[in-house]
Design a protein around this motif. Structure first.
Motif, PDB file in Angstrom:
ATOM      1  N   LEU A   1      36.384  42.049  43.306  1.00  0.00           N
ATOM      2  CA  LEU A   1      37.538  42.435  42.483  1.00  0.00           C
ATOM      3  C   LEU A   1      37.634  41.450  41.323  1.00  0.00           C
ATOM      4  O   LEU A   1      37.728  40.251  41.526  1.00  0.00           O
ATOM      5  CB  LEU A   1      38.814  42.383  43.319  1.00  0.00           C
ATOM      6  CG  LEU A   1      40.142  42.586  42.592  1.00  0.00           C
ATOM      7  CD1 LEU A   1      40.217  43.973  41.962  1.00  0.00           C
ATOM      8  CD2 LEU A   1      41.313  42.400  43.567  1.00  0.00           C
TER       9      LEU A   1
ATOM     10  N   ARG B   1      37.026  39.265  31.211  1.00  0.00           N
ATOM     11  CA  ARG B   1      38.370  38.702  31.368  1.00  0.00           C
ATOM     12  C   ARG B   1      38.457  37.293  30.816  1.00  0.00           C
ATOM     13  O   ARG B   1      37.511  36.533  30.851  1.00  0.00           O
ATOM     14  CB  ARG B   1      38.735  38.660  32.854  1.00  0.00           C
ATOM     15  CG  ARG B   1      37.767  37.840  33.697  1.00  0.00           C
ATOM     16  CD  ARG B   1      38.336  37.630  35.079  1.00  0.00           C
ATOM     17  NE  ARG B   1      39.656  37.041  34.995  1.00  0.00           N
ATOM     18  CZ  ARG B   1      40.071  35.990  35.704  1.00  0.00           C
ATOM     19  NH1 ARG B   1      39.277  35.415  36.581  1.00  0.00           N
ATOM     20  NH2 ARG B   1      41.287  35.521  35.566  1.00  0.00           N
TER      21      ARG B   1
ATOM     22  N   LEU C   1      48.055  26.308  51.607  1.00  0.00           N
ATOM     23  CA  LEU C   1      46.739  26.318  50.980  1.00  0.00           C
ATOM     24  C   LEU C   1      46.862  25.681  49.601  1.00  0.00           C
ATOM     25  O   LEU C   1      47.676  26.113  48.787  1.00  0.00           O
ATOM     26  CB  LEU C   1      46.231  27.753  50.849  1.00  0.00           C
ATOM     27  CG  LEU C   1      46.161  28.532  52.164  1.00  0.00           C
ATOM     28  CD1 LEU C   1      45.782  29.980  51.903  1.00  0.00           C
ATOM     29  CD2 LEU C   1      45.169  27.867  53.114  1.00  0.00           C
TER      30      LEU C   1
ATOM     31  N   LYS D   1      44.848  23.821  46.114  1.00  0.00           N
ATOM     32  CA  LYS D   1      43.585  23.789  45.377  1.00  0.00           C
ATOM     33  C   LYS D   1      43.647  22.748  44.270  1.00  0.00           C
ATOM     34  O   LYS D   1      44.664  22.633  43.592  1.00  0.00           O
ATOM     35  CB  LYS D   1      43.319  25.176  44.773  1.00  0.00           C
ATOM     36  CG  LYS D   1      41.963  25.291  44.089  1.00  0.00           C
ATOM     37  CD  LYS D   1      41.764  26.662  43.456  1.00  0.00           C
ATOM     38  CE  LYS D   1      40.371  26.768  42.847  1.00  0.00           C
ATOM     39  NZ  LYS D   1      40.220  27.962  42.008  1.00  0.00           N
TER      40      LYS D   1
ATOM     41  N   ASP E   1      50.814  25.557  43.674  1.00  0.00           N
ATOM     42  CA  ASP E   1      50.651  25.075  45.052  1.00  0.00           C
ATOM     43  C   ASP E   1      51.651  23.963  45.367  1.00  0.00           C
ATOM     44  O   ASP E   1      52.076  23.801  46.517  1.00  0.00           O
ATOM     45  CB  ASP E   1      49.220  24.571  45.289  1.00  0.00           C
ATOM     46  CG  ASP E   1      48.195  25.664  45.022  1.00  0.00           C
ATOM     47  OD1 ASP E   1      48.616  26.795  44.736  1.00  0.00           O
ATOM     48  OD2 ASP E   1      46.996  25.377  45.098  1.00  0.00           O
TER      49      ASP E   1
ATOM     50  N   ASP F   1      33.512  33.358  45.242  1.00  0.00           N
ATOM     51  CA  ASP F   1      34.560  34.111  44.541  1.00  0.00           C
ATOM     52  C   ASP F   1      35.755  34.224  45.491  1.00  0.00           C
ATOM     53  O   ASP F   1      35.793  33.554  46.528  1.00  0.00           O
ATOM     54  CB  ASP F   1      34.045  35.465  44.023  1.00  0.00           C
ATOM     55  CG  ASP F   1      33.814  36.502  45.112  1.00  0.00           C
ATOM     56  OD1 ASP F   1      33.978  36.174  46.311  1.00  0.00           O
ATOM     57  OD2 ASP F   1      33.479  37.651  44.769  1.00  0.00           O
ATOM     58  N   THR F   2      36.718  35.043  45.142  1.00  0.00           N
ATOM     59  CA  THR F   2      37.932  35.042  45.964  1.00  0.00           C
ATOM     60  C   THR F   2      37.692  35.632  47.356  1.00  0.00           C
ATOM     61  O   THR F   2      38.327  35.224  48.321  1.00  0.00           O
ATOM     62  CB  THR F   2      39.078  35.810  45.282  1.00  0.00           C
ATOM     63  OG1 THR F   2      38.687  37.165  45.086  1.00  0.00           O
ATOM     64  CG2 THR F   2      39.426  35.199  43.936  1.00  0.00           C
TER      65      THR F   2
ATOM     66  N   ALA G   1      45.979  30.212  40.876  1.00  0.00           N
ATOM     67  CA  ALA G   1      45.413  28.936  40.457  1.00  0.00           C
ATOM     68  C   ALA G   1      45.158  29.001  38.960  1.00  0.00           C
ATOM     69  O   ALA G   1      44.778  30.049  38.458  1.00  0.00           O
ATOM     70  CB  ALA G   1      44.123  28.678  41.225  1.00  0.00           C
TER      71      ALA G   1
ATOM     72  N   THR H   1      43.364  34.307  39.351  1.00  0.00           N
ATOM     73  CA  THR H   1      43.258  35.675  39.863  1.00  0.00           C
ATOM     74  C   THR H   1      44.451  36.092  40.719  1.00  0.00           C
ATOM     75  O   THR H   1      44.749  37.274  40.808  1.00  0.00           O
ATOM     76  CB  THR H   1      41.991  35.861  40.723  1.00  0.00           C
ATOM     77  OG1 THR H   1      42.140  35.105  41.922  1.00  0.00           O
ATOM     78  CG2 THR H   1      40.742  35.437  39.971  1.00  0.00           C
TER      79      THR H   1
HETATM   80  C1  LIG Z   1      35.782  31.899  34.764  1.00  0.00           C
HETATM   81  C2  LIG Z   1      35.998  32.333  36.166  1.00  0.00           C
HETATM   82  C3  LIG Z   1      36.415  33.631  36.429  1.00  0.00           C
HETATM   83  C4  LIG Z   1      36.581  34.072  37.744  1.00  0.00           C
HETATM   84  N1  LIG Z   1      36.952  35.356  37.972  1.00  0.00           N
HETATM   85  C5  LIG Z   1      36.998  35.818  39.241  1.00  0.00           C
HETATM   86  C6  LIG Z   1      37.334  37.171  39.510  1.00  0.00           C
HETATM   87  O1  LIG Z   1      37.638  37.944  38.602  1.00  0.00           O
HETATM   88  N2  LIG Z   1      37.317  37.599  40.797  1.00  0.00           N
HETATM   89  C7  LIG Z   1      37.009  36.761  41.829  1.00  0.00           C
HETATM   90  O2  LIG Z   1      37.003  37.221  42.966  1.00  0.00           O
HETATM   91  N3  LIG Z   1      36.753  35.457  41.617  1.00  0.00           N
HETATM   92  C8  LIG Z   1      36.730  34.973  40.344  1.00  0.00           C
HETATM   93  N4  LIG Z   1      36.436  33.657  40.115  1.00  0.00           N
HETATM   94  C9  LIG Z   1      36.227  32.769  41.259  1.00  0.00           C
HETATM   95  C10 LIG Z   1      37.547  32.144  41.724  1.00  0.00           C
HETATM   96  O3  LIG Z   1      38.116  31.346  40.726  1.00  0.00           O
HETATM   97  C11 LIG Z   1      37.283  31.310  42.942  1.00  0.00           C
HETATM   98  O4  LIG Z   1      36.950  32.154  43.986  1.00  0.00           O
HETATM   99  C12 LIG Z   1      38.378  30.421  43.411  1.00  0.00           C
HETATM  100  O5  LIG Z   1      37.860  29.663  44.505  1.00  0.00           O
HETATM  101  C13 LIG Z   1      39.653  31.104  43.953  1.00  0.00           C
HETATM  102  O6  LIG Z   1      40.220  31.909  43.055  1.00  0.00           O
HETATM  103  P1  LIG Z   1      41.419  31.470  42.081  1.00  0.00           P
HETATM  104  O7  LIG Z   1      41.154  30.160  41.504  1.00  0.00           O
HETATM  105  O8  LIG Z   1      41.544  32.605  41.154  1.00  0.00           O
HETATM  106  O9  LIG Z   1      42.636  31.361  43.060  1.00  0.00           O
HETATM  107  P2  LIG Z   1      43.960  32.257  43.166  1.00  0.00           P
HETATM  108  O10 LIG Z   1      43.695  33.467  43.955  1.00  0.00           O
HETATM  109  O11 LIG Z   1      44.597  32.426  41.835  1.00  0.00           O
HETATM  110  O12 LIG Z   1      44.789  31.230  44.050  1.00  0.00           O
HETATM  111  C14 LIG Z   1      45.926  31.594  44.746  1.00  0.00           C
HETATM  112  C15 LIG Z   1      46.235  30.571  45.777  1.00  0.00           C
HETATM  113  O13 LIG Z   1      45.242  30.604  46.799  1.00  0.00           O
HETATM  114  C16 LIG Z   1      45.057  29.285  47.310  1.00  0.00           C
HETATM  115  N5  LIG Z   1      43.674  28.868  47.058  1.00  0.00           N
HETATM  116  C17 LIG Z   1      42.807  29.356  46.145  1.00  0.00           C
HETATM  117  N6  LIG Z   1      41.635  28.716  46.224  1.00  0.00           N
HETATM  118  C18 LIG Z   1      41.759  27.801  47.209  1.00  0.00           C
HETATM  119  C19 LIG Z   1      40.915  26.804  47.763  1.00  0.00           C
HETATM  120  N7  LIG Z   1      39.671  26.629  47.330  1.00  0.00           N
HETATM  121  N8  LIG Z   1      41.405  26.031  48.769  1.00  0.00           N
HETATM  122  C20 LIG Z   1      42.656  26.192  49.234  1.00  0.00           C
HETATM  123  N9  LIG Z   1      43.510  27.096  48.728  1.00  0.00           N
HETATM  124  C21 LIG Z   1      43.073  27.893  47.743  1.00  0.00           C
HETATM  125  C22 LIG Z   1      46.029  28.400  46.577  1.00  0.00           C
HETATM  126  O14 LIG Z   1      47.226  28.361  47.296  1.00  0.00           O
HETATM  127  C23 LIG Z   1      46.230  29.149  45.278  1.00  0.00           C
HETATM  128  O15 LIG Z   1      47.431  28.859  44.620  1.00  0.00           O
HETATM  129  C24 LIG Z   1      36.323  33.202  38.808  1.00  0.00           C
HETATM  130  C25 LIG Z   1      35.966  31.885  38.530  1.00  0.00           C
HETATM  131  C26 LIG Z   1      35.810  31.439  37.239  1.00  0.00           C
HETATM  132  C27 LIG Z   1      35.415  30.025  36.986  1.00  0.00           C
END
Ligand SMILES: Cc1cc2nc3c(=O)[nH]c(=O)nc-3n(C[C@H](O)[C@H](O)[C@H](O)COP(=O)(O)OP(=O)(O)OC[C@H]3O[C@@H](n4cnc5c(N)ncnc54)[C@H](O)[C@@H]3O)c2cc1C
Ligand SMILES: Cc1cc2nc3c(=O)[nH]c(=O)nc-3n(C[C@H](O)[C@H](O)[C@H](O)COP(=O)(O)OP(=O)(O)OC[C@H]3O[C@@H](n4cnc5c(N)ncnc54)[C@H](O)[C@@H]3O)c2cc1C
Lengths: 339, 291
Positions: free
Chosen positions: A116, A145, B9, B11, B43, B99-100, B126, B131
């Protein structure tokens, strides 16, 4: 079946703006791929809802009509959508990057074990060569994006775990009717056979939705104020100017956070994306999260007492001065010169 | 009411709020080395909400958990200073590039290692990936309800929580049974400060891989005070399926990245004099931009 799917948000028998934008974009993708466009809409009292959907060139509409499906709640919507998507196996599924879409789509992606891409602003179709497999994948979704606070644009693809899903930011895609007389096949979803009692454990106790009367997206002129405006009272001068020249008032997040202006008027990455014919930025420094939401304006005027403010590099007119002086003068000279 | 077990959680993220011109490499990729790292802002709000419940319900325990490189232990210590009871570090090279979907799988495997939990909290999003997907994906994998964009907890009983959510166009109050997952909106109260006494207490909290062979003093301290050792879990510790973690478990792949350079165009620079402003207004009217 090979198809493009759009999840349509509906409330009080009205299809959300964002969903109409998605259907328009979805049609373009489907045309490129030579496949049907399909929609799913889950809500209450949906008889005749296709009237708002078919015209975007939708071939099939999956309708789940049940009093329990409105207002939106995560679990019943995700159970039904999972069911429909598992059965139909589309190639591409689109959601709005709204509080509904960003709640639902990731839950679904997890359930379907697929990728996604979040908060996209450009969607396209293209190929990708995977070096490791020495294989060219055709007709993939390019989900483009902004990330890192808007400082980069990433093209994200997914070639091996379908469907390819994306949420799309509001107000970025253009709404375009395909054919007023297009007819769609309606597929009624048997809600009772899909949802379980556990899907209704979360209960909505109270709800206040402000049907916002501001339409920043459609405004031809926006007078936006930032933290430099200084107070709610000073914002009234911006409002006066906006009313005079037929525009809407907007603000930066710093202005919203400071309480100078309401949240629903925030422009930028976490606010509304606008592309007016004229954007007047008063007391806005031009942080990347702000400019991400207004840089496509046809003409930009920056009023700032800092000649080095980053926003000036985007502007067509840079007025170096105090906005408390400049705005009243603009009002005065507009009144004097308007025909 | 009964004490709760809360997992937050957290980050560590590059500080994208202060992206300078050198944050991008010439090839358009992100120069992570040039960006400071910070505790993801949302967070910290989640941590505050958890600590607030701990204040309200005696015996409640707050555990923070992060997946990331070794230096991410900094935000675990930061959380301990602010009042968290425990921290868990999930770190292994093989988790990299997730990724997520892969991130949520990994976090959930770790959560399932815990004896029990009542509420999982996270930030809404984050600031690097932006995302907001990890929370809902963890909820789905745990099979629990999710309550996203929470800005406050109104009430809580042994088996139900009532929370206020901030939506794009309004607010909503919902109740959810426990256990559940909550993502916390930045509109909720800011996190309390670090406490001097707790800084003294946890200053030497370390993961084992942070302790260098010549840190004899820290090693000794850890053997006397086991609570200073931050558990560190790798792939085997959480029984993760290697095909579901890191790059190989990530369906989304970055095809290309382009840095956004603000294009300088030639602006007319004006003063606030009557002449300049009137000239501009006349030009705008003549060109049918306004009027
Ligand atoms: C330029 C770029 C674009 C990206 N686009 C996508 C995309 O479109 N789809 C996709 O699936 N991935 C994407 N990723 C990968 C994504 O950033 C990572 O998977 C990241 O580990 C988690 O996503 P987030 O930072 O968006 O977290 P979010 O989902 O925004 O985080 C929400 C919450 O989840 C918890 N959380 C998130 N990561 C962690 C962690 N490592 N440890 C503990 N708690 C955590 C925290 O509480 C955080 O506030 C992208 C990465 C980059 C660098
Ligand atoms: C994840 C994330 C998302 C964000 N999303 C958004 C978003 O959607 N929209 C958004 O706007 N921001 C957003 N921000 C915040 C953004 O980074 C900036 O903090 C914000 O845009 C700054 O607002 P500002 O320009 O009004 O304030 P400031 O940066 O404080 O600038 C004020 C400006 O006013 C000028 N000024 C002061 N007094 C006067 C005067 N009397 N006359 C003329 N000029 C004067 C100053 O020179 C300065 O340039 C986001 C940040 C993050 C981290």
């Amino acid at each position: 079946m090979k198809s493009v799917f759009v999840y349509c948000e509906v409330e009080n028998q009205k299809i959300a703006e964002i969903s109409q934008e998605l259907l328009s974009t979805g049609k373009k993708l489907a045309t490129k791929l030579g496949c049907p466009l399909e929609a799913m809409v889950f809500g209450s009292q949906l008889a005749g809802i296709q009237g708002q959907i078919s015209l975007y060139g939708v071939d099939r509409i999956f309708v789940a009509d049940d009093i329990r499906l409105e207002p939106y709640r995560t679990l019943p919507h995700s159970s039904i959508a999972t069911h429909v998507l598992k059965q139909e196996e589309p190639q591409i599924v689109l959601f709005g990057a709204t509080s509904v879409g960003r709640d639902l789509a990731p839950r679904l992606a997890s359930a379907l074990n697929c990728g996604l891409t979040a908060d996209t602003t450009i969607l396209d179709i293209g190929d990708h060569f995977v070096k490791k497999e020495k294989k060219e994948y055709k007709d993939l979704l390019y989900a483009i994006r902004p990330a890192f606070g808007g400082s980069i644009m990433a093209n994200i693809i997914n070639w091996d775990q379908h469907p390819q899903m994306a949420t799309v930011r509001e107000g970025v895609m253009k709404k375009e009717v395909f054919d007023e007389n297009y007819t769609s096949e309606i597929v009624e979803v048997d809600v009772n056979s899909i949802v379980k009692d556990e899907d209704f454990v979360v209960k909505i106790i109270e709800r206040h939705i402000v049907e916002s009367d501001v339409n920043l997206k459609e405004a031809p002129i926006i007078v936006a104020g930032g933290y430099g405006v200084g107070s709610r009272e000073n914002f009234e001068r911006l409002e006066e100017l906006a009313n005079l020249i037929g525009g809407e008032v907007g603000g930066s997040r710093a202005a919203v956070d400071a309480g100078f202006i309401d949240h629903n008027r925030q422009i930028g990455q976490t606010g509304t994306t606008v592309r007016p014919k004229l954007y007047i930025a008063a007391g806005i420094s031009g942080a990347i999260q702000h400019t991400a939401g207004m840089q496509d304006a046809s003409m930009i005027i920056s009023i700032n007492n800092d000649p080095e403010a980053p926003i000036n590099s985007l502007a067509d007119y840079v007025i170096h001065g105090d906005l408390g002086v400049v705005i009243p003068k603009m009002i005065k000279f507009y009144k004097a010169n308007a025909k | 009411m009964r004490p709760l077990k809360i997992v937050v959680l957290i980050k560590q993220v590059p500080d994208t709020r202060n992206v300078g011109p050198d944050a991008m490499k010439p090839d358009g990729t992100v120069n992570r080395g040039k960006l400071d790292t910070v505790f993801n802002p949302d967070d910290l709000h989640a941590l505050e909400l958890a600590l607030n419940l701990k204040d309200r319900i005696p015996g409640t325990e707050v555990t923070v958990m992060t997946m990331g490189p070794r230096r991410a232990a900094d935000i675990i210590r930061d959380s301990l200073y602010r009042g968290a009871d425990h921290g868990i570090m999930i770190s292994d090279k093989r988790f990299g590039g997730a990724d997520t979907l892969a991130t949520s799988y990994t976090l959930v495997r770790a959560i399932q290692k815990l004896p029990s939990y009542d509420i999982i909290m996270g930030g809404r999003q984050a600031i690097d990936g932006d995302t907001a997907q990890v929370g809902p994906q963890c909820a789905e994998k745990l099979g629990v309800p999710q309550v996203t964009y929470v800005e406050g907890i109104i009430s809580i009983t042994d088996d139900e929580v009532v929370a206020k959510r901030r939506l794009s166009k309004g607010v909503e109050t919902v109740s959810s049974p426990l256990p559940c997952l909550i993502t916390v909106h930045g509109a909720s109260p800011a996190c309390r400060s670090k406490v001097a006494k707790r800084i003294m207490q946890y200053k030497y909290a370390r993961t084992n891989s942070e302790i260098r062979p010549n840190d004899g003093f820290i090693k000794e301290l850890h053997s006397k005070r086991p609570y200073l050792t931050i558990p560190e879990w790798g792939v085997e510790d959480i029984d993760a399926d290697e095909t579901k973690i890191g790059l190989s478990g990530s369906p989304t792949k970055v095809k290309s990245v382009e840095s956004i350079v603000l294009t300088a165009n030639e602006a007319k620079v004006l003063s606030d004099s009557d002449l300049d402003i009137e000239t501009m207004i006349k030009e705008l009217i003549d060109h049918h931009i306004i009027g």
